[in-house]
Write an enzyme that holds these catalytic residues in place. Structure first.
Site, PDB file in Angstrom:
ATOM      1  N   TYR A 156     101.591-122.285  39.986  1.00  0.00           N
ATOM      2  CA  TYR A 156     101.660-122.327  41.492  1.00  0.00           C
ATOM      3  C   TYR A 156     100.799-123.279  41.944  1.00  0.00           C
ATOM      4  O   TYR A 156     100.671-123.631  43.089  1.00  0.00           O
ATOM      5  CB  TYR A 156     100.952-120.879  41.551  1.00  0.00           C
ATOM      6  CG  TYR A 156     101.821-119.745  41.040  1.00  0.00           C
ATOM      7  CD1 TYR A 156     102.868-119.451  41.429  1.00  0.00           C
ATOM      8  CD2 TYR A 156     101.335-118.898  39.868  1.00  0.00           C
ATOM      9  CE1 TYR A 156     104.143-118.524  41.148  1.00  0.00           C
ATOM     10  CE2 TYR A 156     102.161-117.852  39.329  1.00  0.00           C
ATOM     11  CZ  TYR A 156     103.307-117.532  40.049  1.00  0.00           C
ATOM     12  OH  TYR A 156     104.327-116.561  39.446  1.00  0.00           O
ATOM     13  N   ASP A 220      87.883-116.863  44.269  1.00  0.00           N
ATOM     14  CA  ASP A 220      89.170-117.264  43.884  1.00  0.00           C
ATOM     15  C   ASP A 220      88.793-118.425  43.150  1.00  0.00           C
ATOM     16  O   ASP A 220      87.783-119.201  43.163  1.00  0.00           O
ATOM     17  CB  ASP A 220      90.143-117.108  44.979  1.00  0.00           C
ATOM     18  CG  ASP A 220      91.608-117.075  44.466  1.00  0.00           C
ATOM     19  OD1 ASP A 220      91.948-117.783  43.438  1.00  0.00           O
ATOM     20  OD2 ASP A 220      92.340-116.313  44.842  1.00  0.00           O
ATOM     21  N   GLY A 245      85.193-119.597  41.802  1.00  0.00           N
ATOM     22  CA  GLY A 245      84.899-119.545  40.300  1.00  0.00           C
ATOM     23  C   GLY A 245      86.338-118.665  39.670  1.00  0.00           C
ATOM     24  O   GLY A 245      87.215-118.656  40.336  1.00  0.00           O
ATOM     25  N   ASP A 246      86.086-118.169  38.501  1.00  0.00           N
ATOM     26  CA  ASP A 246      86.957-118.203  37.547  1.00  0.00           C
ATOM     27  C   ASP A 246      86.588-116.575  37.124  1.00  0.00           C
ATOM     28  O   ASP A 246      85.558-116.457  36.435  1.00  0.00           O
ATOM     29  CB  ASP A 246      87.018-118.973  36.223  1.00  0.00           C
ATOM     30  CG  ASP A 246      88.215-118.372  35.255  1.00  0.00           C
ATOM     31  OD1 ASP A 246      88.516-117.215  35.188  1.00  0.00           O
ATOM     32  OD2 ASP A 246      88.799-119.273  34.594  1.00  0.00           O
ATOM     33  N   PHE A 247      87.595-115.522  37.360  1.00  0.00           N
ATOM     34  CA  PHE A 247      86.945-114.131  37.180  1.00  0.00           C
ATOM     35  C   PHE A 247      87.112-113.761  35.572  1.00  0.00           C
ATOM     36  O   PHE A 247      86.307-112.882  35.315  1.00  0.00           O
ATOM     37  CB  PHE A 247      87.637-113.275  38.160  1.00  0.00           C
ATOM     38  CG  PHE A 247      89.173-113.140  38.111  1.00  0.00           C
ATOM     39  CD1 PHE A 247      89.854-113.191  36.964  1.00  0.00           C
ATOM     40  CD2 PHE A 247      89.688-112.995  39.389  1.00  0.00           C
ATOM     41  CE1 PHE A 247      91.288-113.418  37.161  1.00  0.00           C
ATOM     42  CE2 PHE A 247      91.244-112.929  39.414  1.00  0.00           C
ATOM     43  CZ  PHE A 247      92.026-113.393  38.347  1.00  0.00           C
ATOM     44  N   ARG A 262      96.764-107.127  43.733  1.00  0.00           N
ATOM     45  CA  ARG A 262      97.937-107.794  43.138  1.00  0.00           C
ATOM     46  C   ARG A 262      97.407-109.007  42.135  1.00  0.00           C
ATOM     47  O   ARG A 262      98.043-109.981  41.955  1.00  0.00           O
ATOM     48  CB  ARG A 262      98.858-108.453  44.492  1.00  0.00           C
ATOM     49  CG  ARG A 262      99.661-107.362  44.908  1.00  0.00           C
ATOM     50  CD  ARG A 262     100.700-107.469  45.883  1.00  0.00           C
ATOM     51  NE  ARG A 262     100.197-108.611  46.825  1.00  0.00           N
ATOM     52  CZ  ARG A 262     100.724-109.769  46.932  1.00  0.00           C
ATOM     53  NH1 ARG A 262     101.908-109.985  46.264  1.00  0.00           N
ATOM     54  NH2 ARG A 262     100.326-110.762  47.834  1.00  0.00           N
ATOM     55  N   HIS A 265      98.443-107.278  38.097  1.00  0.00           N
ATOM     56  CA  HIS A 265      99.969-107.300  37.812  1.00  0.00           C
ATOM     57  C   HIS A 265     100.205-108.515  37.140  1.00  0.00           C
ATOM     58  O   HIS A 265     101.455-108.783  36.650  1.00  0.00           O
ATOM     59  CB  HIS A 265     100.828-106.819  38.922  1.00  0.00           C
ATOM     60  CG  HIS A 265     100.971-107.825  40.003  1.00  0.00           C
ATOM     61  ND1 HIS A 265     101.941-107.575  40.827  1.00  0.00           N
ATOM     62  CD2 HIS A 265     100.550-109.025  40.209  1.00  0.00           C
ATOM     63  CE1 HIS A 265     101.869-108.652  41.855  1.00  0.00           C
ATOM     64  NE2 HIS A 265     100.913-109.602  41.372  1.00  0.00           N
ATOM     65  N   ASP A 266      99.449-109.627  37.356  1.00  0.00           N
ATOM     66  CA  ASP A 266      99.682-110.920  36.721  1.00  0.00           C
ATOM     67  C   ASP A 266      99.390-110.986  35.303  1.00  0.00           C
ATOM     68  O   ASP A 266      99.876-112.130  34.655  1.00  0.00           O
ATOM     69  CB  ASP A 266      98.842-111.941  37.437  1.00  0.00           C
ATOM     70  CG  ASP A 266      99.105-112.161  38.943  1.00  0.00           C
ATOM     71  OD1 ASP A 266     100.436-111.828  39.242  1.00  0.00           O
ATOM     72  OD2 ASP A 266      98.236-112.736  39.679  1.00  0.00           O
ATOM     73  N   GLN A 313     107.852-114.182  36.117  1.00  0.00           N
ATOM     74  CA  GLN A 313     107.060-115.196  36.712  1.00  0.00           C
ATOM     75  C   GLN A 313     105.548-115.263  36.043  1.00  0.00           C
ATOM     76  O   GLN A 313     104.832-116.259  36.036  1.00  0.00           O
ATOM     77  CB  GLN A 313     106.589-114.851  38.321  1.00  0.00           C
ATOM     78  CG  GLN A 313     107.682-114.989  38.985  1.00  0.00           C
ATOM     79  CD  GLN A 313     107.049-114.824  40.796  1.00  0.00           C
ATOM     80  OE1 GLN A 313     106.306-115.505  40.949  1.00  0.00           O
ATOM     81  NE2 GLN A 313     107.267-113.516  41.141  1.00  0.00           N
TER      82      GLN A 313
HETATM   83  N1  SAM Z   1      94.813-110.846  46.084  1.00  0.00           N
HETATM   84  C1  SAM Z   1      95.902-111.574  46.863  1.00  0.00           C
HETATM   85  C2  SAM Z   1      97.032-111.061  47.392  1.00  0.00           C
HETATM   86  O1  SAM Z   1      96.964-109.737  47.426  1.00  0.00           O
HETATM   87  O2  SAM Z   1      97.551-111.486  48.452  1.00  0.00           O
HETATM   88  C3  SAM Z   1      96.418-112.591  46.055  1.00  0.00           C
HETATM   89  C4  SAM Z   1      97.302-112.352  44.695  1.00  0.00           C
HETATM   90  S1  SAM Z   1      97.879-113.552  43.794  1.00  0.00           S
HETATM   91  C5  SAM Z   1      99.299-112.752  43.150  1.00  0.00           C
HETATM   92  C6  SAM Z   1      96.547-113.583  42.608  1.00  0.00           C
HETATM   93  C7  SAM Z   1      95.388-114.318  43.099  1.00  0.00           C
HETATM   94  O3  SAM Z   1      94.634-114.369  41.652  1.00  0.00           O
HETATM   95  C8  SAM Z   1      95.484-115.581  43.347  1.00  0.00           C
HETATM   96  O4  SAM Z   1      94.936-116.030  44.477  1.00  0.00           O
HETATM   97  C9  SAM Z   1      95.053-116.654  42.401  1.00  0.00           C
HETATM   98  O5  SAM Z   1      94.395-117.916  42.793  1.00  0.00           O
HETATM   99  C10 SAM Z   1      93.971-115.515  41.745  1.00  0.00           C
HETATM  100  N2  SAM Z   1      93.381-116.013  40.495  1.00  0.00           N
HETATM  101  C11 SAM Z   1      94.214-116.327  39.243  1.00  0.00           C
HETATM  102  N3  SAM Z   1      93.469-116.499  38.258  1.00  0.00           N
HETATM  103  C12 SAM Z   1      92.123-116.500  38.587  1.00  0.00           C
HETATM  104  C13 SAM Z   1      90.905-116.628  37.901  1.00  0.00           C
HETATM  105  N4  SAM Z   1      90.609-116.652  36.739  1.00  0.00           N
HETATM  106  N5  SAM Z   1      89.562-116.496  38.623  1.00  0.00           N
HETATM  107  C14 SAM Z   1      89.853-116.409  40.067  1.00  0.00           C
HETATM  108  N6  SAM Z   1      91.026-115.928  40.759  1.00  0.00           N
HETATM  109  C15 SAM Z   1      92.253-116.298  40.086  1.00  0.00           C
END
Ligand code: SAM
Length: 353
Positions: A156, A220, A245-247, A262, A265-266, A313
Site C-alpha cells: 500500500y 498510525d 508509531g508502530d502499534f 478495520r 481484519h488485516d 489483499q
Molecule cells: N482505521 C482506518 C479506517 O477505518 O478507515 C484505516 C484502516 S486501514 C485498513 C489500516 C490502517 O492501519 C492503515 O492506516 C495503516 O497505515 C495502519 N497500520 C498498519 N500497520 C500499522 C502499524 N504497525 N502501526 C500503526 N498503524 C498501522
C-alpha cells in the site's frame, strides 16, 4: 414453478454480470462522467464523448449501461442546442450518483472506487489461486511476497502515489461510515480516545464532532501521519491530534477509549492477539475498546465478499461478532456489545474488566 425458475435465472444472470456492472461503475467514475454531468447536466451522448475525449460509440454504450444500473437518468430533450436540434436523449446524474459518485460530495466514494479498480480488481482475477493457497495474491500481481512485516510498506505504501490512493480509499469509506460508527453507542463518558491505525483522521474528526468533550489521538505509521495533513476537514478543531508509531512495537498513547477500525481484519489471529494484549495492558478498568469491522453474519453477501477481499489483499479475514467477542474476552474485556449499522462496518464495544 415458472416464476421460481425465472427468478433463479434472473439471479444467475445478474451474478454472471456482476463484474461488468462493477467495471462500468469504476470506469464511469474514473472518466469523471458524474463530475461532468454535475457541472453540465442534460448533455447528449456526443457532448459527453467530446468532453471526455472518447469515442461516440463507446461513450453511448457506457452511458446507457450507467442508466440501466441506476447511476444516470435518461431524459428526453435538453436545453443544449444539439439536444434541441436533434431531439436527442440527454443524461443526468441519478440521486445515488449525486450522493456517492461526484468527487465534491461529502459522501463521495470515488477514492474507494479507484482503490477497488486499480488494486482489488487485478487481485480478484487470481481468486482461484487464493482459494487453493489460502493466502493473498500480491505476488501474482506485483511480484512481491508479502509477510506480516511488510504488507503496508511493500504494497500500500510502496510509492507515495499508491499511499495517497490507499489513504483516499480509507478516507472515503470512513467518511460514509463515520457518522453511523460514532453514534452506534453513547460514547459521551469517554474524554480521550486513541484511534489505532486511524489513517487520515476521518473517523477521529467524526467522533470529535459527535462528542464535544472528546479529544482523539490518531496513531498510525510515520509515513501515513506525514501525509495526513492534506485530509484535514475544513474548520476542524484542535481536539484531533496525530502520533506516529508502530502499534506492534511502540508504546500506545494513553486513552480511555481505544478504537480499532478495520485494523484487526488485516491480521492473523496471532497478530490480533498481540495487538489486543497491548491494548488491554494500556487500559485501566472501565476504559474500553471500540472494534469497527464488517461482521460476518452467515447471510449478508457484503461481509462474505469483503472477507474474500481480505484474503486476496492481507494476512487477515473478516470475523463474526461472536469471534470478536471471544477474542476480546480472552484479553480481559467484558460487557461486549454489538451494533449493526447496515453501513460498510459494524461496531463492537467492550469494557476492560
Ligand atoms: N482505521 C482506518 C479506517 O477505518 O478507515 C484505516 C484502516 S486501514 C485498513 C489500516 C490502517 O492501519 C492503515 O492506516 C495503516 O497505515 C495502519 N497500520 C498498519 N500497520 C500499522 C502499524 N504497525 N502501526 C500503526 N498503524 C498501522
Amino acid at each position: 414453478v415458472d416464476n421460481v425458475h425465472t427468478d433463479d435465472l434472473k439471479r444467475v444472470m445478474e451474478l454472471m454480470d456482476g463484474f461488468k456492472a462493477s467495471k462500468v461503475l469504476f470506469t464511469a467514475s474514473k472518466l469523471r462522467v458524474f463530475d461532468l454531468l454535475e457541472t453540465r447536466p442534460g448533455l447528449v451522448g456526443a457532448e459527453v464523448a467530446q468532453a471526455l475525449e472518447a469515442s461516440l460509440k463507446g461513450t453511448e454504450c457506457l452511458l446507457e449501461a450507467c442508466v440501466s444500473l441506476g447511476l444516470l437518468e435518461r431524459k428526453q430533450g435538453g436545453s443544449s442546442l444539439l439536444s434541441i436540434l436533434h431531439q436527442e436523449v440527454v443524461y443526468e446524474n441519478s440521486r445515488l450518483a449525486q450522493r456517492f459518485l461526484q468527487s465534491d460530495s461529502p459522501s463521495s466514494l470515488l477514492g474507494y472506487m479507484e482503490h477497488c479498480d486499480e488494486l482489488v480488481w487485478p487481485l480478484f482475477s487470481h481468486l482461484e489461486s487464493a482459494v487453493r493457497e489460502g493466502t493473498n495474491q500480491h505476488a501474482k500481481v506485483s511480484g512481491k511476497t508479502i509477510t506480516t512485516n511488510n504488507l503496508f510498506q511493500d504494497v500500500y505504501y510502496f510509492r507515495d502515489a499508491q499511499k495517497l490512493q490507499f489513504m483516499r480509499a480509507m478516507h472515503s469509506i470512513a467518511g460514509v461510515a463515520g457518522p453511523a460508527v460514532a453514534t452506534a453507542f453513547d460514547l459521551s463518558r469517554f474524554k480521550t480516545a486513541c484511534d489505532l491505525g486511524g489513517c487520515t483522521g476521518s473517523m477521529a474528526h467524526e467522533l470529535a464532532k459527535a462528542y464535544p468533550g472528546l479529544s482523539v489521538t490518531v496513531f498510525d505509521l510515520p509515513s501515513v501521519v506525514e501525509m495526513s495533513g492534506s485530509f484535514c476537514p475544513p474548520g476542524a478543531d484542535n481536539r484531533v491530534s496525530f502520533v506516529a508509531g508502530d502499534f506492534f512495537k511502540d508504546k500506545l498513547p494513553k486513552a480511555d477509549l481505544y478504537i480499532l477500525a478495520r485494523v484487526l481484519h488485516d491480521w492473523t489471529d496471532e497478530k490480533v492477539h498481540a495487538l489486543l494484549s497491548k491494548v488491554s495492558d494500556a487500559c485501566t478498568p472501565g476504559s474500553a475498546v471500540l472494534v469497527v469491522e464488517t461482521l460476518l453474519d452467515g447471510t449478508r453477501s457484503y461481509p462474505a465478499l469483503q472477507s474474500l477481499s481480505m484474503l486476496m489483499q492481507t494476512m487477515g479475514k473478516e470475523r463474526t461478532g461472536s469471534q470478536y467477542t471471544q477474542l476480546l474476552r480472552q484479553h480481559g474485556f467484558g460487557d461486549v456489545r454489538i451494533a449493526h449499522t447496515w453501513n460498510f462496518v459494524d461496531v463492537v464495544l467492550a469494557i476492560k474488566n
